[in-house]
Design a protein around this motif. Structure first.
Motif, PDB file in Angstrom:
ATOM      1  N   ARG A   4     -31.950 -10.478 -36.677  1.00  0.00           N
ATOM      2  CA  ARG A   4     -31.967  -9.844 -37.997  1.00  0.00           C
ATOM      3  C   ARG A   4     -31.584  -8.378 -37.824  1.00  0.00           C
ATOM      4  NH1 ARG A   4     -35.461  -7.680 -42.355  1.00  0.00           N
ATOM      5  NH2 ARG A   4     -34.670  -8.622 -44.289  1.00  0.00           N
ATOM      6  N   VAL A   5     -30.356  -8.051 -38.186  1.00  0.00           N
ATOM      7  CA  VAL A   5     -29.791  -6.726 -37.960  1.00  0.00           C
ATOM      8  C   VAL A   5     -28.995  -6.302 -39.186  1.00  0.00           C
ATOM      9  CG1 VAL A   5     -28.079  -5.422 -36.605  1.00  0.00           C
ATOM     10  CG2 VAL A   5     -29.671  -6.968 -35.438  1.00  0.00           C
ATOM     11  N   ASP A   6     -29.121  -5.044 -39.559  1.00  0.00           N
ATOM     12  CA  ASP A   6     -28.313  -4.442 -40.614  1.00  0.00           C
ATOM     13  C   ASP A   6     -26.936  -4.121 -40.032  1.00  0.00           C
ATOM     14  OD1 ASP A   6     -27.098  -2.826 -42.516  1.00  0.00           O
ATOM     15  OD2 ASP A   6     -28.888  -1.612 -42.893  1.00  0.00           O
ATOM     16  N   ALA A   7     -25.891  -4.661 -40.623  1.00  0.00           N
ATOM     17  CA  ALA A   7     -24.537  -4.474 -40.098  1.00  0.00           C
ATOM     18  C   ALA A   7     -24.080  -3.025 -40.133  1.00  0.00           C
ATOM     19  CB  ALA A   7     -23.552  -5.339 -40.868  1.00  0.00           C
ATOM     20  N   LEU A   8     -24.731  -2.181 -40.929  1.00  0.00           N
ATOM     21  CA  LEU A   8     -24.372  -0.757 -40.968  1.00  0.00           C
ATOM     22  C   LEU A   8     -25.242   0.073 -40.029  1.00  0.00           C
ATOM     23  CD1 LEU A   8     -23.598  -0.112 -44.736  1.00  0.00           C
ATOM     24  CD2 LEU A   8     -22.060  -0.794 -42.880  1.00  0.00           C
ATOM     25  N   ASP A   9     -26.058  -0.593 -39.253  1.00  0.00           N
ATOM     26  CA  ASP A   9     -26.904   0.107 -38.276  1.00  0.00           C
ATOM     27  C   ASP A   9     -26.982  -0.765 -37.026  1.00  0.00           C
ATOM     28  OD1 ASP A   9     -28.586   1.964 -37.123  1.00  0.00           O
ATOM     29  OD2 ASP A   9     -30.387   1.231 -38.146  1.00  0.00           O
ATOM     30  N   LEU A  10     -25.856  -0.939 -36.350  1.00  0.00           N
ATOM     31  CA  LEU A  10     -25.767  -1.862 -35.226  1.00  0.00           C
ATOM     32  C   LEU A  10     -26.477  -1.287 -33.994  1.00  0.00           C
ATOM     33  CD1 LEU A  10     -22.009  -2.915 -35.570  1.00  0.00           C
ATOM     34  CD2 LEU A  10     -24.032  -4.192 -36.323  1.00  0.00           C
ATOM     35  N   PRO A  11     -27.477  -1.993 -33.469  1.00  0.00           N
ATOM     36  CA  PRO A  11     -28.263  -1.475 -32.346  1.00  0.00           C
ATOM     37  C   PRO A  11     -27.687  -1.875 -30.985  1.00  0.00           C
ATOM     38  CG  PRO A  11     -29.273  -3.479 -33.135  1.00  0.00           C
ATOM     39  CD  PRO A  11     -28.037  -3.257 -33.985  1.00  0.00           C
ATOM     40  N   PHE A  12     -26.364  -1.846 -30.877  1.00  0.00           N
ATOM     41  CA  PHE A  12     -25.713  -2.296 -29.658  1.00  0.00           C
ATOM     42  C   PHE A  12     -24.991  -1.132 -28.989  1.00  0.00           C
ATOM     43  CE2 PHE A  12     -25.458  -5.830 -32.803  1.00  0.00           C
ATOM     44  CZ  PHE A  12     -26.453  -6.624 -32.241  1.00  0.00           C
ATOM     45  N   ALA A  13     -24.850  -1.239 -27.679  1.00  0.00           N
ATOM     46  CA  ALA A  13     -24.189  -0.176 -26.927  1.00  0.00           C
ATOM     47  C   ALA A  13     -22.724  -0.065 -27.309  1.00  0.00           C
ATOM     48  CB  ALA A  13     -24.325  -0.452 -25.435  1.00  0.00           C
ATOM     49  N   THR A  14     -22.179   1.108 -27.147  1.00  0.00           N
ATOM     50  CA  THR A  14     -20.756   1.336 -27.388  1.00  0.00           C
ATOM     51  C   THR A  14     -19.925   0.428 -26.488  1.00  0.00           C
ATOM     52  OG1 THR A  14     -21.131   3.617 -28.054  1.00  0.00           O
ATOM     53  CG2 THR A  14     -18.923   3.074 -27.282  1.00  0.00           C
ATOM     54  N   ALA A  15     -18.873  -0.135 -27.049  1.00  0.00           N
ATOM     55  CA  ALA A  15     -17.917  -0.972 -26.309  1.00  0.00           C
ATOM     56  C   ALA A  15     -18.604  -2.150 -25.622  1.00  0.00           C
ATOM     57  CB  ALA A  15     -17.142  -0.130 -25.296  1.00  0.00           C
ATOM     58  N   SER A  16     -19.476  -2.847 -26.344  1.00  0.00           N
ATOM     59  CA  SER A  16     -20.230  -3.944 -25.736  1.00  0.00           C
ATOM     60  C   SER A  16     -19.725  -5.329 -26.119  1.00  0.00           C
ATOM     61  CB  SER A  16     -21.716  -3.826 -26.104  1.00  0.00           C
ATOM     62  OG  SER A  16     -21.898  -3.725 -27.496  1.00  0.00           O
ATOM     63  N   PHE A  17     -18.715  -5.428 -27.010  1.00  0.00           N
ATOM     64  CA  PHE A  17     -18.219  -6.735 -27.434  1.00  0.00           C
ATOM     65  C   PHE A  17     -16.706  -6.832 -27.248  1.00  0.00           C
ATOM     66  CE2 PHE A  17     -22.170  -6.289 -29.815  1.00  0.00           C
ATOM     67  CZ  PHE A  17     -22.768  -7.515 -29.558  1.00  0.00           C
ATOM     68  N   ASP A  18     -16.273  -8.030 -26.868  1.00  0.00           N
ATOM     69  CA  ASP A  18     -14.843  -8.296 -26.736  1.00  0.00           C
ATOM     70  C   ASP A  18     -14.203  -8.607 -28.086  1.00  0.00           C
ATOM     71  OD1 ASP A  18     -14.607  -8.352 -23.727  1.00  0.00           O
ATOM     72  OD2 ASP A  18     -16.116  -9.920 -24.023  1.00  0.00           O
ATOM     73  N   ALA A  19     -15.002  -9.112 -29.026  1.00  0.00           N
ATOM     74  CA  ALA A  19     -14.472  -9.472 -30.340  1.00  0.00           C
ATOM     75  C   ALA A  19     -15.596  -9.437 -31.365  1.00  0.00           C
ATOM     76  CB  ALA A  19     -13.831 -10.858 -30.302  1.00  0.00           C
ATOM     77  N   VAL A  20     -15.198  -9.214 -32.605  1.00  0.00           N
ATOM     78  CA  VAL A  20     -16.141  -9.197 -33.731  1.00  0.00           C
ATOM     79  C   VAL A  20     -15.571 -10.074 -34.837  1.00  0.00           C
ATOM     80  CG1 VAL A  20     -17.297  -7.792 -35.489  1.00  0.00           C
ATOM     81  CG2 VAL A  20     -17.004  -6.890 -33.164  1.00  0.00           C
ATOM     82  N   LEU A  21     -16.447 -10.860 -35.444  1.00  0.00           N
ATOM     83  CA  LEU A  21     -16.076 -11.735 -36.555  1.00  0.00           C
ATOM     84  C   LEU A  21     -16.761 -11.249 -37.822  1.00  0.00           C
ATOM     85  CD1 LEU A  21     -14.903 -14.421 -37.709  1.00  0.00           C
ATOM     86  CD2 LEU A  21     -17.022 -15.530 -36.929  1.00  0.00           C
ATOM     87  N   ALA A  22     -15.998 -11.068 -38.890  1.00  0.00           N
ATOM     88  CA  ALA A  22     -16.547 -10.715 -40.209  1.00  0.00           C
ATOM     89  C   ALA A  22     -16.024 -11.762 -41.192  1.00  0.00           C
ATOM     90  CB  ALA A  22     -16.135  -9.313 -40.625  1.00  0.00           C
ATOM     91  N   PHE A  23     -16.808 -12.808 -41.376  1.00  0.00           N
ATOM     92  CA  PHE A  23     -16.377 -14.012 -42.092  1.00  0.00           C
ATOM     93  C   PHE A  23     -16.908 -13.951 -43.519  1.00  0.00           C
ATOM     94  CE2 PHE A  23     -15.485 -18.651 -40.595  1.00  0.00           C
ATOM     95  CZ  PHE A  23     -14.650 -18.859 -41.682  1.00  0.00           C
ATOM     96  N   GLU A  24     -16.074 -13.479 -44.433  1.00  0.00           N
ATOM     97  CA  GLU A  24     -16.398 -13.417 -45.855  1.00  0.00           C
ATOM     98  C   GLU A  24     -17.661 -12.600 -46.145  1.00  0.00           C
ATOM     99  OE1 GLU A  24     -16.167 -17.084 -48.743  1.00  0.00           O
ATOM    100  OE2 GLU A  24     -14.483 -17.111 -47.347  1.00  0.00           O
ATOM    101  N   VAL A  25     -17.760 -11.439 -45.516  1.00  0.00           N
ATOM    102  CA  VAL A  25     -18.931 -10.589 -45.709  1.00  0.00           C
ATOM    103  C   VAL A  25     -18.585  -9.173 -46.164  1.00  0.00           C
ATOM    104  CG1 VAL A  25     -20.313 -11.851 -44.033  1.00  0.00           C
ATOM    105  CG2 VAL A  25     -19.000  -9.874 -43.277  1.00  0.00           C
ATOM    106  N   THR A  26     -17.328  -8.769 -46.036  1.00  0.00           N
ATOM    107  CA  THR A  26     -17.009  -7.368 -46.292  1.00  0.00           C
ATOM    108  C   THR A  26     -17.308  -6.895 -47.721  1.00  0.00           C
ATOM    109  OG1 THR A  26     -14.668  -7.907 -46.678  1.00  0.00           O
ATOM    110  CG2 THR A  26     -15.304  -7.239 -44.440  1.00  0.00           C
ATOM    111  N   PRO A  27     -17.294  -7.771 -48.761  1.00  0.00           N
ATOM    112  CA  PRO A  27     -17.645  -7.254 -50.089  1.00  0.00           C
ATOM    113  C   PRO A  27     -19.061  -6.698 -50.196  1.00  0.00           C
ATOM    114  CG  PRO A  27     -16.405  -9.291 -50.323  1.00  0.00           C
ATOM    115  CD  PRO A  27     -16.727  -9.135 -48.862  1.00  0.00           C
ATOM    116  N   HIS A  28     -19.916  -6.993 -49.225  1.00  0.00           N
ATOM    117  CA  HIS A  28     -21.283  -6.466 -49.257  1.00  0.00           C
ATOM    118  C   HIS A  28     -21.381  -5.024 -48.774  1.00  0.00           C
ATOM    119  CE1 HIS A  28     -23.173 -10.166 -50.422  1.00  0.00           C
ATOM    120  NE2 HIS A  28     -22.697 -10.823 -49.387  1.00  0.00           N
ATOM    121  N   PHE A  29     -20.282  -4.465 -48.275  1.00  0.00           N
ATOM    122  CA  PHE A  29     -20.360  -3.174 -47.603  1.00  0.00           C
ATOM    123  C   PHE A  29     -19.283  -2.209 -48.076  1.00  0.00           C
ATOM    124  CE2 PHE A  29     -21.639  -6.535 -44.620  1.00  0.00           C
ATOM    125  CZ  PHE A  29     -22.936  -6.132 -44.329  1.00  0.00           C
ATOM    126  N   ASP A  30     -19.559  -0.937 -47.891  1.00  0.00           N
ATOM    127  CA  ASP A  30     -18.493   0.064 -47.900  1.00  0.00           C
ATOM    128  C   ASP A  30     -17.718  -0.170 -46.603  1.00  0.00           C
ATOM    129  OD1 ASP A  30     -17.236   2.549 -46.965  1.00  0.00           O
ATOM    130  OD2 ASP A  30     -18.020   3.389 -48.828  1.00  0.00           O
TER     131      ASP A  30
END
Length: 272
Positions: free
Chosen positions: A121-147
């Protein structure tokens, strides 16, 4: 289309999805995204078409065994589990909907993927992950919820250089008039959407965050049948009543909105 650019509280989004998830899930299956159809004569079921869309989107992540992937707004976790099973990637799947996260964890365990998919359970605008920690990111029909400017900045930070972001989202095909807003606004409001951004808006936000577009696929004709099919199924299932009719009217207005299309965009994190 801007909804005032006021961010909706995560608790409100969670509450809304809890109210409609069971009804839509019973009708269309557990996936919370568009289906993919070849055309108007394609008689694929909604649940089969949503799986087809999942495969269409996941293939663009270009990941494999050992890859670390972040799934932003994972919902019930089906794409995250399918990603782990199909490509061998390790997935961190985040959402603010606790019931959806529980559903996802149960689905992962049932398919032997509990060690491969980590639901948080994580807020996508407050990602608690280290810099450069993922090879890929998926945003599947979620962007309308955010600036999206805020969202893309956070995603770019956790992506490794040359890491890939894949976004699938609805978008406005024409400038939004008051008449169009009046028709589709209730649906966006029901989902606590912040805005409906054009592909050009996405490209600009991604570029400012340090990401470059590598592919843009307009899938409007492939997703056009999603909501008309859902509305027909809901009408068959729902009892008549003021509440049911309002819900159906809201979905039907979105289904009839030819001004709204669908797009899949792939971005790469620039090295500098």
């Amino acid at each position: 289309m801007d909804a005032g650019n006021v961010r909706t509280a995560p608790s409100e989004i969670e509450s809304t999805y809890n109210e409609i998830a069971a009804l839509v899930g019973e009708t269309a299956g557990p996936d919370r995204h568009y289906g993919f159809w070849a055309g108007p004569d394609d008689d694929t079921t909604i649940s089969e078409a949503t799986e087809r869309m999942t495969d269409f989107v996941l293939a663009r992540l270009d990941v494999g065994p050992g890859s670390q992937v972040l799934d932003v707004g994972c919902g019930n976790g089906r794409p995250a589990v399918r990603l782990a099973r199909t490509f061998g990637a390790r997935v961190v799947a985040i959402d603010i909907d606790r019931q959806a996260l529980r559903n996802g964890a149960e689905h992962a365990a049932a398919h032997g993927m509990a060690e491969m998919v980590d639901f948080r359970r994580v807020d996508a605008l407050d990602l608690p992950f280290a810099t450069a920690s993922f090879d890929a990111v998926l945003a599947f029909e979620v962007t309308p919820h955010f600036d999206i400017a805020d969202l893309y900045r956070g995603i770019a930070r956790v992506l490794r250089p040359r890491g890939r972001l894949v976004v699938e989202t609805p978008y406005p095909r024409v400038p939004m008039t008051e008449e169009i807003r009046g028709r589709i606004g209730p649906y966006l409001a029901m989902l606590n959407a912040v805005s409906l951004d054009t592909p050009e808006d996405h490209l600009s936000a991604a570029r400012e965050a340090g990401m470059a577009i590598t592919e843009l696929v307009d899938i409007t004709e492939n997703v056009r049948g999603s909501f008309p099919r859902l509305v027909r199924a809901l009408r068959r299932r729902l009892e008549t009543g003021a509440g049911a009719e309002r819900l159906l009217d809201t979905f039907a207005a979105w289904a009839d909105a030819t001004e709204v299309g669908g797009v899949v965009m792939t971005f790469n994190r620039m090295e500098h």
